[in-house]
Motif scaffolding. Structure first.
Motif, PDB file in Angstrom:
ATOM      1  N   ALA A 149       0.846  -1.203   0.000  1.00  0.00           N
ATOM      2  CA  ALA A 149       0.000   0.000   0.000  1.00  0.00           C
ATOM      3  C   ALA A 149       0.873   1.241   0.000  1.00  0.00           C
ATOM      4  O   ALA A 149       1.918   1.284   0.638  1.00  0.00           O
ATOM      5  N   PRO A 150       0.466   2.316  -0.710  1.00  0.00           N
ATOM      6  CA  PRO A 150       1.274   3.544  -0.761  1.00  0.00           C
ATOM      7  C   PRO A 150       1.291   4.235   0.601  1.00  0.00           C
ATOM      8  O   PRO A 150       0.343   4.118   1.381  1.00  0.00           O
ATOM      9  N   PRO A 151       2.396   4.942   0.913  1.00  0.00           N
ATOM     10  CA  PRO A 151       2.462   5.647   2.199  1.00  0.00           C
ATOM     11  C   PRO A 151       1.443   6.776   2.251  1.00  0.00           C
ATOM     12  O   PRO A 151       1.023   7.307   1.217  1.00  0.00           O
ATOM     13  N   PRO A 152       0.989   7.154   3.442  1.00  0.00           N
ATOM     14  CA  PRO A 152      -0.005   8.226   3.549  1.00  0.00           C
ATOM     15  C   PRO A 152       0.573   9.557   3.044  1.00  0.00           C
ATOM     16  O   PRO A 152       1.758   9.839   3.184  1.00  0.00           O
ATOM     17  N   THR A 153      -0.301  10.356   2.458  1.00  0.00           N
ATOM     18  CA  THR A 153       0.119  11.662   1.940  1.00  0.00           C
ATOM     19  C   THR A 153       0.427  12.602   3.102  1.00  0.00           C
ATOM     20  O   THR A 153      -0.383  12.723   4.032  1.00  0.00           O
ATOM     21  N   PRO A 154       1.607  13.252   3.105  1.00  0.00           N
ATOM     22  CA  PRO A 154       1.925  14.159   4.215  1.00  0.00           C
ATOM     23  C   PRO A 154       0.969  15.348   4.261  1.00  0.00           C
ATOM     24  O   PRO A 154       0.464  15.808   3.229  1.00  0.00           O
ATOM     25  N   ALA A 155       0.724  15.830   5.469  1.00  0.00           N
ATOM     26  CA  ALA A 155      -0.181  16.963   5.632  1.00  0.00           C
ATOM     27  C   ALA A 155       0.431  18.207   5.017  1.00  0.00           C
ATOM     28  O   ALA A 155       1.649  18.374   4.988  1.00  0.00           O
ATOM     29  N   GLY A 156      -0.415  19.103   4.511  1.00  0.00           N
ATOM     30  CA  GLY A 156       0.060  20.336   3.900  1.00  0.00           C
ATOM     31  C   GLY A 156       0.504  21.326   4.951  1.00  0.00           C
ATOM     32  O   GLY A 156       0.429  21.081   6.164  1.00  0.00           O
ATOM     33  N   PRO A 157       0.984  22.494   4.510  1.00  0.00           N
ATOM     34  CA  PRO A 157       1.439  23.521   5.452  1.00  0.00           C
ATOM     35  C   PRO A 157       0.293  24.039   6.307  1.00  0.00           C
ATOM     36  O   PRO A 157      -0.873  24.024   5.898  1.00  0.00           O
ATOM     37  N   ILE A 158       0.626  24.515   7.481  1.00  0.00           N
ATOM     38  CA  ILE A 158      -0.369  25.063   8.405  1.00  0.00           C
ATOM     39  C   ILE A 158      -0.868  26.389   7.862  1.00  0.00           C
ATOM     40  O   ILE A 158      -0.088  27.237   7.417  1.00  0.00           O
ATOM     41  N   ASN A 159      -2.181  26.579   7.907  1.00  0.00           N
ATOM     42  CA  ASN A 159      -2.800  27.818   7.441  1.00  0.00           C
ATOM     43  C   ASN A 159      -3.814  28.265   8.485  1.00  0.00           C
ATOM     44  O   ASN A 159      -4.835  27.621   8.693  1.00  0.00           O
ATOM     45  N   ILE A 160      -3.525  29.383   9.156  1.00  0.00           N
ATOM     46  CA  ILE A 160      -4.372  29.833  10.255  1.00  0.00           C
ATOM     47  C   ILE A 160      -5.786  30.169   9.786  1.00  0.00           C
ATOM     48  O   ILE A 160      -6.764  29.849  10.462  1.00  0.00           O
TER      49      ILE A 160
ATOM     50  N   ASN B 162      -0.263  36.063   7.420  1.00  0.00           N
ATOM     51  CA  ASN B 162       0.975  35.663   6.738  1.00  0.00           C
ATOM     52  C   ASN B 162       2.115  35.480   7.731  1.00  0.00           C
ATOM     53  O   ASN B 162       2.941  34.572   7.600  1.00  0.00           O
ATOM     54  N   GLN B 163       2.165  36.359   8.724  1.00  0.00           N
ATOM     55  CA  GLN B 163       3.223  36.266   9.733  1.00  0.00           C
ATOM     56  C   GLN B 163       3.124  34.953  10.493  1.00  0.00           C
ATOM     57  O   GLN B 163       4.144  34.279  10.737  1.00  0.00           O
ATOM     58  N   ILE B 164       1.913  34.573  10.881  1.00  0.00           N
ATOM     59  CA  ILE B 164       1.715  33.313  11.611  1.00  0.00           C
ATOM     60  C   ILE B 164       2.123  32.119  10.744  1.00  0.00           C
ATOM     61  O   ILE B 164       2.878  31.244  11.168  1.00  0.00           O
TER      62      ILE B 164
ATOM     63  N   GLN C 243       5.901  31.830  10.229  1.00  0.00           N
ATOM     64  CA  GLN C 243       6.679  31.445  11.405  1.00  0.00           C
ATOM     65  C   GLN C 243       6.494  29.973  11.752  1.00  0.00           C
ATOM     66  O   GLN C 243       7.462  29.270  12.045  1.00  0.00           O
ATOM     67  N   VAL C 244       5.263  29.482  11.720  1.00  0.00           N
ATOM     68  CA  VAL C 244       5.036  28.093  12.141  1.00  0.00           C
ATOM     69  C   VAL C 244       5.452  27.087  11.072  1.00  0.00           C
ATOM     70  O   VAL C 244       5.705  25.910  11.381  1.00  0.00           O
ATOM     71  N   ASN C 245       5.538  27.522   9.815  1.00  0.00           N
ATOM     72  CA  ASN C 245       5.923  26.597   8.740  1.00  0.00           C
ATOM     73  C   ASN C 245       7.405  26.653   8.390  1.00  0.00           C
ATOM     74  O   ASN C 245       7.934  25.699   7.805  1.00  0.00           O
ATOM     75  N   ASN C 246       8.076  27.752   8.728  1.00  0.00           N
ATOM     76  CA  ASN C 246       9.447  27.940   8.266  1.00  0.00           C
ATOM     77  C   ASN C 246      10.459  28.144   9.384  1.00  0.00           C
ATOM     78  O   ASN C 246      11.588  28.544   9.121  1.00  0.00           O
ATOM     79  N   SER C 247      10.064  27.928  10.617  1.00  0.00           N
ATOM     80  CA  SER C 247      10.996  28.092  11.728  1.00  0.00           C
ATOM     81  C   SER C 247      10.633  27.105  12.827  1.00  0.00           C
ATOM     82  O   SER C 247       9.630  26.392  12.751  1.00  0.00           O
ATOM     83  N   HIS C 248      11.468  27.084  13.861  1.00  0.00           N
ATOM     84  CA  HIS C 248      11.208  26.217  15.017  1.00  0.00           C
ATOM     85  C   HIS C 248      10.392  26.936  16.090  1.00  0.00           C
ATOM     86  O   HIS C 248      10.138  26.366  17.149  1.00  0.00           O
ATOM     87  N   ASP C 249      10.032  28.176  15.831  1.00  0.00           N
ATOM     88  CA  ASP C 249       9.268  28.949  16.817  1.00  0.00           C
ATOM     89  C   ASP C 249       7.779  28.666  16.651  1.00  0.00           C
ATOM     90  O   ASP C 249       7.218  28.858  15.576  1.00  0.00           O
ATOM     91  N   GLY C 250       7.154  28.220  17.726  1.00  0.00           N
ATOM     92  CA  GLY C 250       5.716  28.002  17.694  1.00  0.00           C
ATOM     93  C   GLY C 250       4.953  29.280  17.987  1.00  0.00           C
ATOM     94  O   GLY C 250       5.540  30.325  18.299  1.00  0.00           O
TER      95      GLY C 250
END
Length: 245
Positions: free
Chosen positions: A26-37, A61-63, A66-73
């Motif tokens: 079976a194919p692996p599950p599709t990874p979740a897309g980027p977070i969008n507030i 855009n700022q949120i 930051q959550v998709n491109n850095s380690h800062d939550g």
């Protein structure tokens, strides 16, 4: 008989192994897309005003960045449409453009907080608006057990629902708009300019005053007259000396 038993055994083994082989292929599950507030809030279907403000102030855009491109939550406290509707009439229209931006940023913390961790934080907790205009713009959290309350100093509301609670982004529903107390406090005075210790300003003024009326012309005329009178006197004395000899 032995041949029949062998055939049945082979058939049974095939039946048992078939699901395993299918599972392995079976194919692996599709990874979740980027977070969008905004997508998170749209799915909840009661945050139209907050979504509009997030987009207008570019905070969405700022949120996302930051959550998709850095380690800062990040942690977002999202007021419902009813929360905005329950504000006194004209509240948002009375805010300046800068205050509207500060209001949105005040609902965002630059760190991921679970509900449990909000009960142990050191108050006040910094928000994205902290430090603007040299003011605090912090949030205070209290509560016990599973109940967490957030307070601005003039507004207090319990946190009922987590729209998202997994790192790096937590989104919590609040039923009141978090109006910062800094909006009702006078702004701190602006820093005074450094003193001008070289005295250049007063010196320039004095120099200008000194140049206005000049007395050099009369002095120069008097000097010329004195030189002329001395020259004539010298010639007369020389003539008198020659005559006497």
């Amino acid at each position: 008989m032995a041949l029949i038993l062998l055939s049945l055994t082979t058939l049974l083994l095939s039946l048992f192994l078939l699901p395993t082989a299918h599972a392995q292929s079976a194919p692996p599950p599709t990874p979740a897309g980027p977070i969008n507030i905004t997508a998170i809030l749209e799915k909840a279907n009661q945050y139209t005003t907050f979504i509009r403000l997030l987009n207008e102030t570019q905070a969405a855009n700022q949120i996302n960045n930051q959550v998709n491109n850095s380690h800062d939550g990040m942690t977002v406290f999202a007021p419902t449409d009813n929360a905005f509707n329950n504000l006194p009439p004209g509240t948002l229209n009375k805010l300046t453009n800068q205050q509207q931006v500060q209001l949105v940023l005040y609902h965002i913390c630059p760190k991921f907080y679970s509900l449990e961790s909000l009960l142990t934080v050191s108050n006040p907790v910094r928000t994205q608006a902290s430090g603007q205009d040299n003011q605090v713009f912090g949030l205070n959290f209290t509560g016990q057990g599973n109940q967490v309350n957030v307070s601005t100093g003039i507004v207090e509301v319990p946190i009922y629902n987590a729209l998202r609670k997994d790192p790096p982004l937590a989104v919590y529903q609040v039923d009141k708009v978090l109006i910062p107390k800094e909006f009702s406090e006078p702004k701190p005075p602006a820093a005074s300019p450094p003193p001008n210790g070289d005295g250049s300003g007063s010196a320039a003024k004095d120099g200008g005053a000194a140049k206005a009326p000049s007395t050099s012309s009369p002095g120069n005329g008097s000097g010329k007259m004195n030189v002329g009178f001395g020259l004539v006197s010298g010639i007369l004395l020389l003539c008198m000396g020659l005559l006497s000899s």
